[in-house]
Write a protein that holds these residues in place. Structure first.
Motif, mmCIF file in Angstrom:
data_model
loop_
_atom_site.group_PDB
_atom_site.id
_atom_site.type_symbol
_atom_site.label_atom_id
_atom_site.label_comp_id
_atom_site.label_asym_id
_atom_site.label_seq_id
_atom_site.Cartn_x
_atom_site.Cartn_y
_atom_site.Cartn_z
ATOM 1 N N TRP A 178 0.835 -1.205 0.000
ATOM 2 C CA TRP A 178 0.000 0.000 0.000
ATOM 3 C C TRP A 178 0.868 1.252 0.000
ATOM 4 O O TRP A 178 0.593 2.210 -0.724
ATOM 5 C CB TRP A 178 -0.922 -0.019 1.210
ATOM 6 N N CYS A 179 1.916 1.252 0.797
ATOM 7 C CA CYS A 179 2.816 2.409 0.830
ATOM 8 C C CYS A 179 3.534 2.607 -0.506
ATOM 9 O O CYS A 179 3.725 3.733 -0.973
ATOM 10 C CB CYS A 179 3.855 2.236 1.943
ATOM 11 N N ILE A 180 3.918 1.484 -1.148
ATOM 12 C CA ILE A 180 4.626 1.579 -2.429
ATOM 13 C C ILE A 180 3.739 2.215 -3.496
ATOM 14 O O ILE A 180 4.166 3.121 -4.230
ATOM 15 C CB ILE A 180 5.105 0.184 -2.880
ATOM 16 N N PHE A 181 2.481 1.758 -3.579
ATOM 17 C CA PHE A 181 1.590 2.259 -4.633
ATOM 18 C C PHE A 181 0.891 3.567 -4.254
ATOM 19 O O PHE A 181 0.549 4.358 -5.125
ATOM 20 C CB PHE A 181 0.534 1.192 -4.973
ATOM 21 N N ARG A 182 0.723 3.801 -2.969
ATOM 22 C CA ARG A 182 0.005 5.027 -2.549
ATOM 23 C C ARG A 182 0.926 6.227 -2.441
ATOM 24 O O ARG A 182 0.528 7.366 -2.731
ATOM 25 C CB ARG A 182 -0.687 4.763 -1.206
ATOM 26 N N PHE A 183 2.164 5.996 -2.055
ATOM 27 C CA PHE A 183 3.055 7.128 -1.774
ATOM 28 C C PHE A 183 4.266 7.184 -2.705
ATOM 29 O O PHE A 183 5.289 7.767 -2.357
ATOM 30 C CB PHE A 183 3.522 7.074 -0.321
ATOM 31 N N ASN A 184 4.177 6.570 -3.882
ATOM 32 C CA ASN A 184 5.287 6.736 -4.817
ATOM 33 C C ASN A 184 5.243 8.133 -5.444
ATOM 34 O O ASN A 184 4.237 8.846 -5.354
ATOM 35 C CB ASN A 184 5.247 5.655 -5.904
ATOM 36 N N GLU A 185 6.318 8.492 -6.089
ATOM 37 C CA GLU A 185 6.453 9.868 -6.607
ATOM 38 C C GLU A 185 5.401 10.192 -7.666
ATOM 39 O O GLU A 185 4.895 11.314 -7.728
ATOM 40 C CB GLU A 185 7.854 10.050 -7.189
ATOM 41 N N LYS A 186 5.039 9.197 -8.479
ATOM 42 C CA LYS A 186 4.078 9.458 -9.546
ATOM 43 C C LYS A 186 2.671 9.678 -8.998
ATOM 44 O O LYS A 186 1.954 10.595 -9.427
ATOM 45 C CB LYS A 186 4.076 8.277 -10.519
ATOM 46 N N THR A 187 2.278 8.848 -8.039
ATOM 47 C CA THR A 187 0.934 8.969 -7.469
ATOM 48 C C THR A 187 0.828 10.116 -6.477
ATOM 49 O O THR A 187 -0.212 10.766 -6.351
ATOM 50 C CB THR A 187 0.546 7.655 -6.763
ATOM 51 N N ASN A 188 1.894 10.395 -5.784
ATOM 52 C CA ASN A 188 1.870 11.408 -4.723
ATOM 53 C C ASN A 188 3.053 12.369 -4.906
ATOM 54 O O ASN A 188 4.044 12.275 -4.187
ATOM 55 C CB ASN A 188 1.937 10.698 -3.366
ATOM 56 N N PRO A 189 2.957 13.259 -5.891
ATOM 57 C CA PRO A 189 4.101 14.144 -6.189
ATOM 58 C C PRO A 189 4.444 15.095 -5.047
ATOM 59 O O PRO A 189 5.589 15.516 -4.899
ATOM 60 C CB PRO A 189 3.642 14.904 -7.430
ATOM 61 N N THR A 190 3.441 15.404 -4.218
ATOM 62 C CA THR A 190 3.694 16.304 -3.087
ATOM 63 C C THR A 190 3.650 15.490 -1.804
ATOM 64 O O THR A 190 2.580 15.171 -1.283
ATOM 65 C CB THR A 190 2.649 17.420 -3.020
ATOM 66 N N PRO A 191 4.792 15.072 -1.274
ATOM 67 C CA PRO A 191 4.811 14.197 -0.088
ATOM 68 C C PRO A 191 4.316 14.912 1.161
ATOM 69 O O PRO A 191 4.486 16.128 1.309
ATOM 70 C CB PRO A 191 6.282 13.814 0.035
ATOM 71 N N SER A 192 3.726 14.123 2.044
ATOM 72 C CA SER A 192 3.274 14.669 3.330
ATOM 73 C C SER A 192 4.476 14.919 4.241
ATOM 74 O O SER A 192 5.465 14.187 4.202
ATOM 75 C CB SER A 192 2.309 13.694 3.993
ATOM 76 N N LYS A 193 4.372 15.931 5.070
ATOM 77 C CA LYS A 193 5.438 16.252 6.014
ATOM 78 C C LYS A 193 5.054 15.872 7.442
ATOM 79 O O LYS A 193 5.653 16.343 8.411
ATOM 80 C CB LYS A 193 5.765 17.743 5.943
ATOM 81 N N THR A 194 4.048 14.995 7.559
ATOM 82 C CA THR A 194 3.604 14.545 8.879
ATOM 83 C C THR A 194 4.707 13.733 9.558
ATOM 84 O O THR A 194 5.300 12.840 8.944
ATOM 85 C CB THR A 194 2.338 13.683 8.760
ATOM 86 N N THR A 195 5.000 14.045 10.799
ATOM 87 C CA THR A 195 6.048 13.328 11.539
ATOM 88 C C THR A 195 5.498 12.511 12.692
ATOM 89 O O THR A 195 6.176 11.602 13.174
ATOM 90 C CB THR A 195 7.078 14.326 12.097
ATOM 91 N N HIS A 196 4.297 12.806 13.149
ATOM 92 C CA HIS A 196 3.715 12.081 14.281
ATOM 93 C C HIS A 196 2.233 11.840 14.046
ATOM 94 O O HIS A 196 1.551 12.659 13.420
ATOM 95 C CB HIS A 196 3.879 12.874 15.596
ATOM 96 N N ASN A 197 1.776 10.686 14.537
ATOM 97 C CA ASN A 197 0.349 10.371 14.547
ATOM 98 C C ASN A 197 0.082 9.595 15.823
ATOM 99 O O ASN A 197 0.471 8.434 15.949
ATOM 100 C CB ASN A 197 -0.038 9.549 13.310
ATOM 101 N N THR A 198 -0.533 10.244 16.767
ATOM 102 C CA THR A 198 -0.696 9.660 18.104
ATOM 103 C C THR A 198 -1.434 8.332 18.071
ATOM 104 O O THR A 198 -1.024 7.354 18.724
ATOM 105 C CB THR A 198 -1.443 10.646 19.023
#
Length: 279
Positions: A77-97
């Protein structure tokens, strides 16, 4: 005509596949009292403890499979959801409680779920029920000795059990067998006369180290008559692979007859009481 031929071919192919599956199942099936060619699982347990160990192991395998599939799914899921082509603007989230709490608590709950049946198994193995039969097992380089104490039912003798290469199963049969009655609590006291050995019986569900100068104790209650084979499970020297164990579980009547015959067949102990006291 073509349809009939196609159906026949399909039926023949299905029969071939079914035959292959049956043969594979029989090849991979666990043996009773001894290993089988291409066996994939444990031997069939003839004690409650052995069956509980097998059930616990199968449960752990399924749990491991679920965890592995879940982690693999997250990775994909991370490979296909957050690759550069699908997600050109990456999230800058560092924490999720919530996620951090979940990945801390969930593994703890999994370990607790595994620990409960594990501790239950250990408690059963370390239990000390009243013994109906006591046998002392002594490891030697490289054979086993068995001592039966004198009781009102007989005993008071000792004998050695060496590899008998003329018998089957190959390298697992002995010239003399440890004999015990079915559905009776058998307490086994294990020690060694020289180096460390290990008395292991897969179908009975336990392995006990034989340590020089130390008397280890275990027990079992076989609920099925038959002949069961094991081996020394501690690397103890050049003939380690030639220290088989044979336990024959018989009826009470056959056991009483064997005790009576043992008085003349085997050399008697000094006073028939060379075993530590056991409840």
């Amino acid at each position: 005509m073509r349809t009939t031929q196609a159906q026949r071919r399909f039926s023949s192919g299905l029969a071939a596949v079914s035959g292959l599956l049956v043969s594979c199942h029989s090849a991979f099936a666990a043996g009773i009292g001894q290993p089988e060619p291409w066996q994939m699982g444990r031997q069939v347990g003839v004690t409650e403890n052995a069956r509980d160990i097998h059930s616990f192991e199968v449960g752990l395998h399924w749990l491991s499979l679920v965890i592995s599939v879940f982690v693999l799914g997250l990775i994909l899921w991370c490979i296909f959801r957050f690759n550069e082509k699908t997600n050109p603007t990456p999230s800058k989230t560092t924490h999720n409680t919530m996620i951090e709490v979940a990945w801390t608590i969930v593994p703890v709950l999994i370990l607790v779920a595994v620990a409960i049946p594990s501790f239950r198994l250990l408690r059963t193995q370390l239990a000390d029920p009243k013994a109906d039969v006591i046998v002392k097992v002594i490891g030697h380089a490289w054979y086993w000795s068995y001592e039966y104490p004198q009781t009102d039912k007989g005993g008071g003798f000792t004998f050695d059990a060496n590899l008998d290469e003329s018998k089957e199963p190959k390298l697992l049969a002995t010239d003399n067998e440890m004999v015990v009655p079915v559905n009776k609590v058998v307490k086994v006291q294990v020690t060694s006369a020289d180096v460390i050995h290990s008395w292991g019986m897969p179908s009975l569900g336990f392995t006990t180290d034989a340590v020089p100068g130390r008397l280890n104790q275990t027990w079992f209650k076989a609920d099925r008559e038959g002949t069961y084979h094991g081996q020394c499970r501690e690397l103890c020297g050049t003939r380690h692979a030639y220290m088989p164990i044979t336990v024959r579980v018989v009826s009470e009547e056959a056991y009483a007859q064997w005790l009576a015959e043992g008085k003349t067949k085997f050399a008697r102990l000094d006073d028939g009481s060379k075993l530590a006291d056991a409840r």
